[in-house]
Design a protein around this motif. Structure first.
Motif, short mmCIF file in Angstrom:
data_model
loop_
_atom_site.label_atom_id
_atom_site.label_comp_id
_atom_site.label_asym_id
_atom_site.label_seq_id
_atom_site.Cartn_x
_atom_site.Cartn_y
_atom_site.Cartn_z
N ILE A 37 45.76 30.73 43.08
CA ILE A 37 44.73 30.29 42.55
C ILE A 37 43.35 30.39 43.21
CG2 ILE A 37 43.61 28.27 41.39
CD1 ILE A 37 46.57 27.30 40.74
N VAL A 38 43.57 29.87 44.47
CA VAL A 38 42.41 30.04 45.50
C VAL A 38 41.61 31.39 45.56
CG1 VAL A 38 41.75 29.47 47.81
CG2 VAL A 38 43.22 27.87 46.74
N LYS A 39 42.95 32.25 45.78
CA LYS A 39 42.38 33.72 45.65
C LYS A 39 41.43 34.15 44.35
CE LYS A 39 46.15 35.85 46.49
NZ LYS A 39 46.99 37.04 46.82
N LEU A 40 41.80 33.63 43.22
CA LEU A 40 41.32 33.84 41.91
C LEU A 40 39.80 33.10 41.96
CD1 LEU A 40 44.02 33.54 39.43
CD2 LEU A 40 42.99 35.54 39.94
N MET A 41 39.87 32.04 42.55
CA MET A 41 38.44 31.15 42.61
C MET A 41 37.48 31.86 43.62
SD MET A 41 40.31 27.41 43.01
CE MET A 41 38.61 26.43 43.07
N GLU A 42 38.03 32.59 44.77
CA GLU A 42 37.29 33.50 45.52
C GLU A 42 36.58 34.52 44.83
OE1 GLU A 42 39.75 34.69 48.88
OE2 GLU A 42 39.48 32.70 49.86
N LEU A 43 37.16 35.01 43.89
CA LEU A 43 36.74 36.17 43.05
C LEU A 43 36.12 35.95 41.89
CD1 LEU A 43 39.88 38.52 43.25
CD2 LEU A 43 37.69 38.83 44.49
N TYR A 44 36.22 34.62 41.18
CA TYR A 44 35.75 34.47 39.76
C TYR A 44 35.03 33.00 40.03
CZ TYR A 44 38.59 38.41 39.10
OH TYR A 44 39.08 39.88 39.04
N PRO A 45 33.52 32.95 39.80
CA PRO A 45 33.04 31.62 39.88
C PRO A 45 33.36 30.67 38.93
CG PRO A 45 31.51 33.24 39.14
CD PRO A 45 32.81 34.01 39.31
#
Length: 573
Positions: A316-324
């Motif tokens: 999830i954190v990786k997705l949060m880094e990519l998608y605001p």
């Protein structure tokens, strides 16, 4: 304004099916309760599937204890632990007894204590009963009030629906889901500006897309709730259509994202894996989505300030880094409450995420209540985070973060997003009859004036079961009571109706009760109602007669019984 960004206000009546009972039973089993508790819950709920009833607190308590005592596994448990168990439990093992409410509560307390050293999970028997007590309320507004009661008068909650369905859905289960939609929408009107409904989308339901659109465009819903572990995949063409709609119409999504919770099978537990979402979000980078439960609290507990690698949380954190617009919430995180290094690590990690400029305003506070009650009360969970987190961090997680995720206006009234503007317009369309004073933000956004008509839980003129119960009761009211009108008749005790003259034991009393039961059933059938579950003429009349015999029962309670026994044409939309 603080917001519980992950809550549930549906009542069990709107999800009960044999499929749902199986899934609920597994959830209780996963909490480490002995098999006799699981059996008792399943038997109780299966009976309500077959013959729905409106149980008050005393009736539910007695029914639950009796179901526990009647299981063979409980009798074996008593026999194996005879010397160690309190006398109340030993006597219960001899067979169900007719006990008062205080005695029944005492038995549950004793049983919870006795199981405390042997149960593998963190839930007690009393926790299960309290969960059932809240979940089996007759209407959704009452469930919501359980949660809103300990919050500030302007605080709100995100009301996440649930859709436990199967491919071959009986007509009654379909009607129940529609009742959940209507009830959640009505709760938003009754508590204006405090309840933000999210429509459950389950692609196993053939018309899921049309139901979603209707809820979002016409019924005041502000977002979509997904629960893939109930048995459907998210990387399918039907679900991609849902995601495209959400992007085009600026609709946020909350997705169940932990291996725990409710699930159809061991296989479907993996359907919530956040890694599945990378290509979905790559194609839709502006999609607003909250991955509920942070993927599981274990990802936050391994080292202070650090997310554990190769966990759903790390994904999830990786997705949060990519998608605001990707977020996560802390709903139903309770393992760290035992203290020690796990608690230290968890709190440090949550604070690090919440104060990191990359993720600021994307770590949301939520409780998962009423489902949280399987472990603890909603207010206890809330107070834990208030006590353990610095005030600015909690204020951000429960204030600014959910405000941004939901699309609420800023303090100056600007910045409201399209999904929330539709919500405001929906509530404003009911400005002549809201159930409470609108919150200041809603009043400012909607403009104009509102007429407040305080709602009476379980008593709604738009509910056909309540309307026809009242219409029948007018025939047996005294002339003075007929002038009360619909709202004030809710609390009218049946002993004030004309059939009660002389009361129990008087000549012909039982016949008069049965006669009214027969006439009420015929009156409802003439209005187009059909029986729910396995009810027929005889069992319906028996149910109504039992209610008519209790003079302390109110007209609203009688109406709730009618609502349980009959399904009216208005419910078949």
């Amino acid at each position: 304004m603080l917001i519980n960004a992950h809550a549930h206000v549906f009542n069990l009546q709107t999800v009960l099916s044999h499929q749902a009972v199986k899934i609920i039973g597994q959830r209780v089993r996963d909490r480490g309760l002995p098999e006799f508790v699981v059996e008792a819950v399943e038997r109780l709920l299966d009976e309500l599937v077959a013959r729905p009833e409106n149980l008050d607190e005393n009736e539910l308590l007695a029914r639950f204890v009796v179901r526990i005592a009647s299981t063979n596994s409980f009798k074996s448990f008593v026999a194996a632990n005879l010397d160690a168990l309190p006398v109340e439990i030993r006597l219960l093992g001899d067979g169900p007894k007719k006990l008062g409410t205080a005695a029944l509560r005492n038995v549950l307390d004793k049983l919870s204590t006795a199981l405390g050293t042997t149960a593998a999970g963190r839930s007690s028997v009393f926790d299960i009963y309290e969960t059932l007590r809240i979940a089996l309320e007759a209407d959704i507004v009452t469930v919501a009030d359980h949660l809103l009661g300990h919050m500030g008068p302007e605080d709100g909650l995100v009301a996440l629906m649930m859709d436990i369905t199967a491919e071959q859905e009986p007509k009654r289960d379909r009607a129940n889901f529609r009742a959940q939609i209507r009830g959640t929408s009505d709760a938003a009107v009754q508590r204006p500006g405090r309840i933000f409904p999210f429509i459950a989308v389950n692609s196993k339901r053939a018309d899921h897309f049309d139901l979603m659109r209707n809820a979002l465009e016409k019924l005041g819903f502000v977002g979509v709730k997904l629960y893939p572990s109930l048995g459907y995949q998210v990387d399918t063409e039907p679900m991609k259509q849902v995601f495209d709609y959400c992007v085009q119409n600026d609709v946020p999504i909350v997705m169940h994202c932990t291996r725990g919770g409710f699930y159809a099978s061991q296989q479907t537990q993996s359907f919530g894996d956040p890694a599945i979402w990378e290509p979905i979000l790559k194609a839709r980078p502006t999609l607003r989505i909250c991955f509920a439960h942070c993927g599981g609290e274990e990802g936050l507990e391994s080292a202070p300030g650090t997310v554990k690698p190769k966990t759903w949380t790390a994904e999830i954190v990786k997705l949060m880094e990519l998608y605001p617009n990707a977020c996560m919430d802390v709903a139903y995180h309770t393992g760290m409450m035992s203290g020690g290094v796990v608690e230290t690590n968890y709190l440090a990690t949550i604070q690090a995420l919440a104060t990191n400029p990359k993720y600021q305003n994307r770590i949301l506070f939520g409780t998962d209540a009423w489902i949280l009650r399987l472990t603890m009360a909603d207010d206890s969970f809330w107070q834990y985070f208030v006590a353990k987190l610095p005030a600015p961090v909690f204020q951000q997680m429960a204030g600014e973060a959910p405000r941004r995720f939901l699309g609420l206006p800023m303090a100056d009234g600007t910045g409201i997003r399209p999904n929330m503007q539709r919500f405001v317009d929906f509530i404003a369309s009911h400005r002549d009859a809201v159930g409470a004073e609108p919150t200041p933000w809603l009043r400012a956004a909607a403009g104009g004036t509102f007429a407040v008509l305080p709602s009476i839980p379980g008593w709604n003129l738009k509910n056909h079961a309540h309307f026809y119960t009242y219409s029948y009761a007018l025939r047996v009211m005294t002339p003075a009571d007929t002038h009360l009108g619909f709202p004030k008749s809710a609390d009218l005790p049946l002993r004030r109706l004309t059939y009660w003259i002389g009361g129990p034991g008087s000549l012909g009393f039982d016949t008069r009760c049965e006669g009214n039961a027969l006439k009420l059933a015929a009156f409802c059938k003439a209005a187009g109602a059909v029986y729910e579950g396995e009810y027929d003429d005889d069992s319906a009349v028996e149910q109504f007669a039992n209610v008519f015999e209790n003079g302390d029962t109110t007209l609203a309670k009688l109406a709730a019984t009618v609502d349980a026994v009959f399904r009216f044409a208005s419910e078949d939309i």
